[in-house]
Motif scaffolding. Sequence first.
Motif, mmCIF file in Angstrom:
data_model
loop_
_atom_site.group_PDB
_atom_site.id
_atom_site.type_symbol
_atom_site.label_atom_id
_atom_site.label_comp_id
_atom_site.label_asym_id
_atom_site.label_seq_id
_atom_site.Cartn_x
_atom_site.Cartn_y
_atom_site.Cartn_z
ATOM 1 N N ASN A 156 0.811 -1.215 0.000
ATOM 2 C CA ASN A 156 0.000 0.000 0.000
ATOM 3 C C ASN A 156 0.844 1.266 0.000
ATOM 4 O OD1 ASN A 156 -2.198 -1.646 0.028
ATOM 5 N ND2 ASN A 156 -3.017 -0.973 1.989
ATOM 6 N N LYS A 157 1.882 1.312 0.819
ATOM 7 C CA LYS A 157 2.690 2.529 0.946
ATOM 8 C C LYS A 157 3.473 2.838 -0.328
ATOM 9 C CE LYS A 157 6.403 2.519 3.410
ATOM 10 N NZ LYS A 157 7.354 2.423 4.540
ATOM 11 N N ASP A 158 3.643 1.843 -1.188
ATOM 12 C CA ASP A 158 4.415 2.043 -2.414
ATOM 13 C C ASP A 158 3.554 2.203 -3.660
ATOM 14 O OD1 ASP A 158 6.795 1.768 -0.953
ATOM 15 O OD2 ASP A 158 6.790 -0.409 -1.184
ATOM 16 N N LEU A 159 2.236 2.100 -3.511
ATOM 17 C CA LEU A 159 1.336 2.232 -4.658
ATOM 18 C C LEU A 159 1.235 3.673 -5.122
ATOM 19 C CD1 LEU A 159 -1.575 -0.126 -3.561
ATOM 20 C CD2 LEU A 159 -0.046 -0.479 -5.514
ATOM 21 N N GLY A 160 1.060 3.850 -6.427
ATOM 22 C CA GLY A 160 0.794 5.183 -6.953
ATOM 23 C C GLY A 160 -0.604 5.653 -6.602
ATOM 24 N N GLU A 161 -1.554 4.709 -6.544
ATOM 25 C CA GLU A 161 -2.933 5.004 -6.141
ATOM 26 C C GLU A 161 -3.384 3.877 -5.213
ATOM 27 O OE1 GLU A 161 -4.426 7.423 -10.131
ATOM 28 O OE2 GLU A 161 -4.771 5.266 -9.993
ATOM 29 N N LEU A 162 -3.755 4.223 -3.996
ATOM 30 C CA LEU A 162 -4.018 3.223 -2.970
ATOM 31 C C LEU A 162 -5.118 2.249 -3.372
ATOM 32 C CD1 LEU A 162 -3.353 2.195 -0.155
ATOM 33 C CD2 LEU A 162 -4.967 3.851 0.784
ATOM 34 N N GLY A 163 -6.120 2.729 -4.113
ATOM 35 C CA GLY A 163 -7.228 1.866 -4.501
ATOM 36 C C GLY A 163 -6.827 0.710 -5.386
ATOM 37 N N ALA A 164 -5.611 0.750 -5.948
ATOM 38 C CA ALA A 164 -5.148 -0.340 -6.811
ATOM 39 C C ALA A 164 -4.985 -1.644 -6.054
ATOM 40 C CB ALA A 164 -3.815 0.047 -7.463
ATOM 41 N N ALA A 165 -4.935 -1.581 -4.731
ATOM 42 C CA ALA A 165 -4.659 -2.766 -3.906
ATOM 43 C C ALA A 165 -5.689 -3.879 -4.081
ATOM 44 C CB ALA A 165 -4.569 -2.366 -2.440
ATOM 45 N N PHE A 166 -6.894 -3.542 -4.539
ATOM 46 C CA PHE A 166 -7.963 -4.552 -4.642
ATOM 47 C C PHE A 166 -7.602 -5.701 -5.569
ATOM 48 C CE2 PHE A 166 -8.815 -2.527 -8.658
ATOM 49 C CZ PHE A 166 -9.423 -3.509 -9.422
ATOM 50 N N ALA A 167 -6.699 -5.458 -6.510
ATOM 51 C CA ALA A 167 -6.474 -6.414 -7.599
ATOM 52 C C ALA A 167 -5.521 -7.549 -7.249
ATOM 53 C CB ALA A 167 -5.938 -5.675 -8.822
ATOM 54 N N TYR A 168 -4.782 -7.413 -6.153
ATOM 55 C CA TYR A 168 -3.655 -8.302 -5.957
ATOM 56 C C TYR A 168 -3.950 -9.445 -4.991
ATOM 57 C CZ TYR A 168 -1.718 -3.951 -7.747
ATOM 58 O OH TYR A 168 -1.505 -2.822 -8.486
ATOM 59 N N THR A 169 -3.383 -10.602 -5.305
ATOM 60 C CA THR A 169 -3.433 -11.739 -4.381
ATOM 61 C C THR A 169 -2.151 -11.830 -3.570
ATOM 62 O OG1 THR A 169 -2.506 -13.263 -6.017
ATOM 63 C CG2 THR A 169 -4.908 -13.020 -5.972
ATOM 64 N N GLY A 170 -1.136 -11.077 -3.954
ATOM 65 C CA GLY A 170 0.130 -11.041 -3.234
ATOM 66 C C GLY A 170 0.821 -9.720 -3.467
ATOM 67 N N ARG A 171 1.786 -9.420 -2.597
ATOM 68 C CA ARG A 171 2.483 -8.133 -2.688
ATOM 69 C C ARG A 171 3.991 -8.334 -2.793
ATOM 70 N NH1 ARG A 171 -0.720 -3.786 -1.080
ATOM 71 N NH2 ARG A 171 -2.892 -4.457 -0.963
ATOM 72 N N PHE A 172 4.646 -7.353 -3.431
ATOM 73 C CA PHE A 172 6.090 -7.311 -3.420
ATOM 74 C C PHE A 172 6.561 -7.009 -1.997
ATOM 75 C CE2 PHE A 172 5.348 -5.126 -7.737
ATOM 76 C CZ PHE A 172 5.186 -6.340 -8.380
ATOM 77 N N GLY A 173 7.833 -7.268 -1.742
ATOM 78 C CA GLY A 173 8.417 -6.918 -0.458
ATOM 79 C C GLY A 173 8.647 -5.422 -0.362
ATOM 80 N N PRO A 174 9.267 -4.966 0.725
ATOM 81 C CA PRO A 174 9.585 -3.531 0.878
ATOM 82 C C PRO A 174 10.346 -3.017 -0.336
ATOM 83 C CG PRO A 174 10.023 -4.701 2.907
ATOM 84 C CD PRO A 174 9.719 -5.750 1.880
ATOM 85 N N ARG A 175 10.031 -1.778 -0.731
ATOM 86 C CA ARG A 175 10.691 -1.214 -1.917
ATOM 87 C C ARG A 175 12.201 -1.197 -1.699
ATOM 88 N NH1 ARG A 175 9.008 1.912 -6.195
ATOM 89 N NH2 ARG A 175 6.952 2.300 -5.312
ATOM 90 N N PRO A 176 12.963 -1.774 -2.620
ATOM 91 C CA PRO A 176 14.420 -1.845 -2.434
ATOM 92 C C PRO A 176 15.061 -0.456 -2.439
ATOM 93 C CG PRO A 176 13.665 -3.355 -4.153
ATOM 94 C CD PRO A 176 12.526 -2.442 -3.841
ATOM 95 N N LEU A 177 16.184 -0.336 -1.725
ATOM 96 C CA LEU A 177 16.948 0.895 -1.785
ATOM 97 C C LEU A 177 17.546 1.038 -3.183
ATOM 98 C CD1 LEU A 177 18.840 0.701 1.644
ATOM 99 C CD2 LEU A 177 16.781 2.048 1.094
ATOM 100 N N GLY A 178 17.757 2.265 -3.604
ATOM 101 C CA GLY A 178 18.322 2.479 -4.929
ATOM 102 C C GLY A 178 17.280 3.005 -5.896
#
Length: 335
Positions: A116-138
């Motif tokens: 959620n914290k890395d999404l461009g638009e929070l409402g996009a979260a409805f579509a996913y069955t899984g999430r990426f890990g914390p946004r990598p540094l860099g």
Amino acid sequence: MKRILIVKVTSLGDIVQALPVIADIKRAFPGVQVDWAADEAFVEVVHWSQSVDRVLFAPLRRFKKSRRWVDLKAIAASIGELRAFRYDCVIDIQGVYKSAIIAFLARSSRRFGYRNKDLGELGAAFAYTGRFGPRPLGNAWQGMRISAGEVLGYQPEGPAVYDMKLPEADAAPFEAGDAPVAALFHATSKDDKKWPVAHWGAVGNELVRRGFRVVLPWGSSGEREEAVAIAALVPGATVLPQMSVNGIAHMIDACSLVVGTDTGFVHVAHALQKRTVMIFVATSPSHFGIEAPYRSISIGDGHSVPPVSEALQAIDYVHSSPLDTSAAQHPATSA
């Protein structure tokens, strides 16, 4: 793993920088089919990749402006194409409503997107069955490679592989001439990303002194006016005619040097392995920049206007050593 869908709908630079995800996947899973869903406005760029097996597109941006029935019908037809195959995994590396809707409509039980914290638009979260890990540094570009690898169980290795090949020019080819060509990409999508005209003039004059032919591309009437103003400060500089995306890409490929602001075509120059300097005024170079030893470099802190001296030092850097293309299998192979 037989078929994977990548969802990255916009924009020019972002799509170019996402192309290495495909090479990573195909290295990890030989023989896998990788499809790509994009906005119609950028489908041409996805087709530059030699690794994409199937390109799906719809006029999403155009319909948002036009609200025309013909565009809505085209979107409906594209849904049928999207659902023609079942995917082992769908990876949304855009993270906004429209990309999430595409991911949701695709036939797959595994759909991955950002936290959620890395999404461009929070409402996009409805579509996913899984999430990426914390946004990598860099930077964001390496982050996309890492996130896709997390989902599919591999670690990206080595430099980014773009695997791009430009199609034939759609107009008379750009003639480079005898002198090395330096293209100055002064235009930006936002005014706060612009570098001053006087700075461009100073860099252009130094490049002419060094034997370069300076050319100035543009896209809108306002950008052309700015190009004319810069050309007035640089003896012999050429304001190019308006060109298509394909035409500009071929022009870049004929250049010896590209200097520009944080804009899509400068990312194209980097992917085409041109000597490239990217200037950051109001966006983060550590997050959106380009870098390859002695070939591509980003300057600026993202909060202030970089001086001309910093740009000239960067130009010296990318011209200080011959390019090492030993890792390249064909044009635009590696970062």
